[in-house]
Design a protein around this motif. Structure first.
Motif, mmCIF file in Angstrom:
data_model
loop_
_atom_site.group_PDB
_atom_site.id
_atom_site.type_symbol
_atom_site.label_atom_id
_atom_site.label_comp_id
_atom_site.label_asym_id
_atom_site.label_seq_id
_atom_site.Cartn_x
_atom_site.Cartn_y
_atom_site.Cartn_z
ATOM 1 N N UNK A 1 36.861 58.530 -93.734
ATOM 2 C CA UNK A 1 36.350 58.512 -92.372
ATOM 3 C C UNK A 1 34.867 58.867 -92.315
ATOM 4 N N UNK A 2 34.403 59.655 -93.274
ATOM 5 C CA UNK A 2 33.022 60.129 -93.236
ATOM 6 C C UNK A 2 32.037 59.180 -93.902
ATOM 7 N N UNK A 3 32.510 58.121 -94.545
ATOM 8 C CA UNK A 3 31.591 57.218 -95.228
ATOM 9 C C UNK A 3 30.669 56.479 -94.265
ATOM 10 N N UNK A 4 31.009 56.488 -92.969
ATOM 11 C CA UNK A 4 30.119 55.842 -92.007
ATOM 12 C C UNK A 4 28.777 56.567 -91.940
ATOM 13 N N UNK A 5 28.748 57.850 -92.300
ATOM 14 C CA UNK A 5 27.502 58.613 -92.207
ATOM 15 C C UNK A 5 26.465 58.091 -93.202
ATOM 16 N N UNK A 6 26.738 58.118 -94.540
ATOM 17 C CA UNK A 6 25.723 57.572 -95.451
ATOM 18 C C UNK A 6 25.499 56.078 -95.272
ATOM 19 N N UNK A 7 26.574 55.330 -94.925
ATOM 20 C CA UNK A 7 26.407 53.882 -94.742
ATOM 21 C C UNK A 7 25.433 53.592 -93.604
ATOM 22 N N UNK A 8 25.562 54.318 -92.507
ATOM 23 C CA UNK A 8 24.661 54.118 -91.366
ATOM 24 C C UNK A 8 23.238 54.520 -91.713
ATOM 25 N N UNK A 9 23.103 55.627 -92.431
ATOM 26 C CA UNK A 9 21.768 56.112 -92.781
ATOM 27 C C UNK A 9 21.079 55.170 -93.762
ATOM 28 N N UNK A 10 21.825 54.635 -94.703
ATOM 29 C CA UNK A 10 21.238 53.672 -95.643
ATOM 30 C C UNK A 10 20.821 52.395 -94.927
ATOM 31 N N UNK A 11 21.621 51.960 -93.962
ATOM 32 C CA UNK A 11 21.244 50.781 -93.175
ATOM 33 C C UNK A 11 19.973 51.052 -92.382
ATOM 34 N N UNK A 12 19.871 52.266 -91.833
ATOM 35 C CA UNK A 12 18.683 52.631 -91.073
ATOM 36 C C UNK A 12 17.450 52.695 -91.965
ATOM 37 N N UNK A 13 17.664 53.025 -93.229
ATOM 38 C CA UNK A 13 16.557 53.155 -94.186
ATOM 39 C C UNK A 13 16.043 51.804 -94.661
ATOM 40 N N UNK A 14 16.833 50.753 -94.510
ATOM 41 C CA UNK A 14 16.504 49.468 -95.127
ATOM 42 C C UNK A 14 15.138 48.936 -94.707
ATOM 43 N N UNK A 15 14.863 48.915 -93.399
ATOM 44 C CA UNK A 15 13.605 48.345 -92.915
ATOM 45 C C UNK A 15 12.388 49.124 -93.422
ATOM 46 N N UNK B 1 18.688 59.257 -101.240
ATOM 47 C CA UNK B 1 19.509 60.346 -101.760
ATOM 48 C C UNK B 1 20.023 61.244 -100.641
ATOM 49 N N UNK B 2 19.170 61.489 -99.654
ATOM 50 C CA UNK B 2 19.538 62.388 -98.570
ATOM 51 C C UNK B 2 20.673 61.881 -97.714
ATOM 52 N N UNK B 3 20.901 60.571 -97.709
ATOM 53 C CA UNK B 3 21.984 60.016 -96.898
ATOM 54 C C UNK B 3 23.340 60.587 -97.302
ATOM 55 N N UNK B 4 23.506 60.922 -98.589
ATOM 56 C CA UNK B 4 24.784 61.445 -99.071
ATOM 57 C C UNK B 4 24.895 62.958 -98.891
ATOM 58 N N UNK B 5 23.773 63.618 -98.651
ATOM 59 C CA UNK B 5 23.813 65.061 -98.444
ATOM 60 C C UNK B 5 24.424 65.421 -97.089
ATOM 61 N N UNK B 6 24.405 64.496 -96.163
ATOM 62 C CA UNK B 6 24.931 64.768 -94.824
ATOM 63 C C UNK B 6 26.402 64.398 -94.684
ATOM 64 N N UNK B 7 27.053 64.070 -95.786
ATOM 65 C CA UNK B 7 28.479 63.753 -95.779
ATOM 66 C C UNK B 7 29.241 64.998 -96.238
ATOM 67 N N UNK B 8 29.870 65.733 -95.320
ATOM 68 C CA UNK B 8 30.473 67.031 -95.667
ATOM 69 C C UNK B 8 31.469 66.979 -96.825
ATOM 70 N N UNK B 9 32.389 66.021 -96.814
ATOM 71 C CA UNK B 9 33.402 65.980 -97.869
ATOM 72 C C UNK B 9 32.774 65.683 -99.232
ATOM 73 N N UNK B 10 31.727 64.890 -99.266
ATOM 74 C CA UNK B 10 31.050 64.575 -100.522
ATOM 75 C C UNK B 10 30.378 65.826 -101.089
ATOM 76 N N UNK B 11 29.771 66.627 -100.200
ATOM 77 C CA UNK B 11 29.159 67.878 -100.647
ATOM 78 C C UNK B 11 30.205 68.830 -101.216
ATOM 79 N N UNK B 12 31.358 68.900 -100.559
ATOM 80 C CA UNK B 12 32.396 69.824 -101.018
ATOM 81 C C UNK B 12 33.005 69.379 -102.351
ATOM 82 N N UNK B 13 33.196 68.090 -102.519
ATOM 83 C CA UNK B 13 33.827 67.598 -103.746
ATOM 84 C C UNK B 13 32.868 67.575 -104.925
ATOM 85 N N UNK B 14 31.576 67.480 -104.664
ATOM 86 C CA UNK B 14 30.588 67.393 -105.740
ATOM 87 C C UNK B 14 29.451 68.400 -105.506
ATOM 88 N N UNK B 15 29.757 69.682 -105.550
ATOM 89 C CA UNK B 15 28.708 70.693 -105.308
ATOM 90 C C UNK B 15 27.591 70.665 -106.347
#
Length: 220
Positions: free
Chosen positions: A16-30, A74-88
């Motif tokens: 459910x949280x993958x929308x966070x980095x996906x959205x941020x990466x899309x925003x970064x594209x331009x 890189x920062x797009x994945x830092x804002x995904x809570x479950x990713x931070x918890x699983x990969x400290x």
């Protein structure tokens, strides 16, 4: 019924949280594409009147593009809570790259704002906004590092989110200014400053909401 049964599993929450980095990466594209084209122009060595200031002093441009690209991706994945918890471990290691990259992007941007001639379609208000939000990004990164060294994770998350929100301003500004370009061809002066300022503020509001929502859920 147990409490565990009422809560989503870790795997479900992660999906459910993958929308966070996906959205941020899309925003970064331009901005990333624009930065790559700017560096390619510098390599080609063919300046025009609008880009002459970059050719006169190219190093800050390259530092800004490389730093901002690294930081935003890189920062797009830092804002995904479950990713931070699983990969400290990954979170800490990437943070050691992100902070210098963010500082390089922010300080080079501040330097260019002060040292480069003011572009034709910019004005003093936009210059002040760039200095204000660039300074806020530097402050957020520094305060975030100080907070985590004190063991204050909540403050660390808030300050880092604020710094990242400022860095992503260029992506949101493209969305805000794009329709303006269609309507008025080349927004300048106060209109451009208002659009860019709105984008920065919008990013900060969204980042603050996301971080505080995540922190309040962990307290429950």
């Amino acid at each position: 019924m147990t409490t565990t049964a009422l809560r989503p599993t870790t795997g479900t929450r992660s999906r459910r949280e993958w929308w966070i980095p996906a959205s941020l990466l899309a925003l970064t594209f331009v901005p990333v594409l624009a930065g790559a084209l700017r560096v390619a122009d510098l390599a080609a060595g063919e300046p025009d009147a609008a880009s002459q200031r970059f050719f006169d002093s190219p190093l800050p441009v390259v530092v800004h593009v490389v730093g901002a690209t690294t930081y935003c991706i890189l920062g797009a994945f830092q804002l995904m809570p479950s990713f931070r918890r699983r990969r400290p471990g990954w979170h800490r290691r990437s943070g050691r790259v992100l902070v210098p990259a963010g500082l390089a992007a922010a300080t080079s941007g501040l330097w260019m704002t002060v040292a480069y001639p003011l572009p034709e379609h910019d004005n003093a208000a936009l210059m002040v906004l760039r200095l204000l939000f660039g300074g806020l990004m530097v402050l957020g990164l520094v305060r975030g590092v100080v907070a985590i060294r004190r063991g204050d994770v909540r403050a660390h998350q808030r300050w880092m989110a604020r710094a990242y929100a400022v860095a992503q301003g260029a992506g949101t500004q493209a969305l805000v200014l794009g329709p303006m370009v269609v309507v008025v061809d080349q927004p300048g002066g106060g209109l451009k400053a208002a659009g860019m300022g709105f984008a920065w503020v919008l990013n900060l509001v969204v980042a603050e909401w996301l971080v505080r929502r995540g922190q309040s859920r962990r307290r429950v």
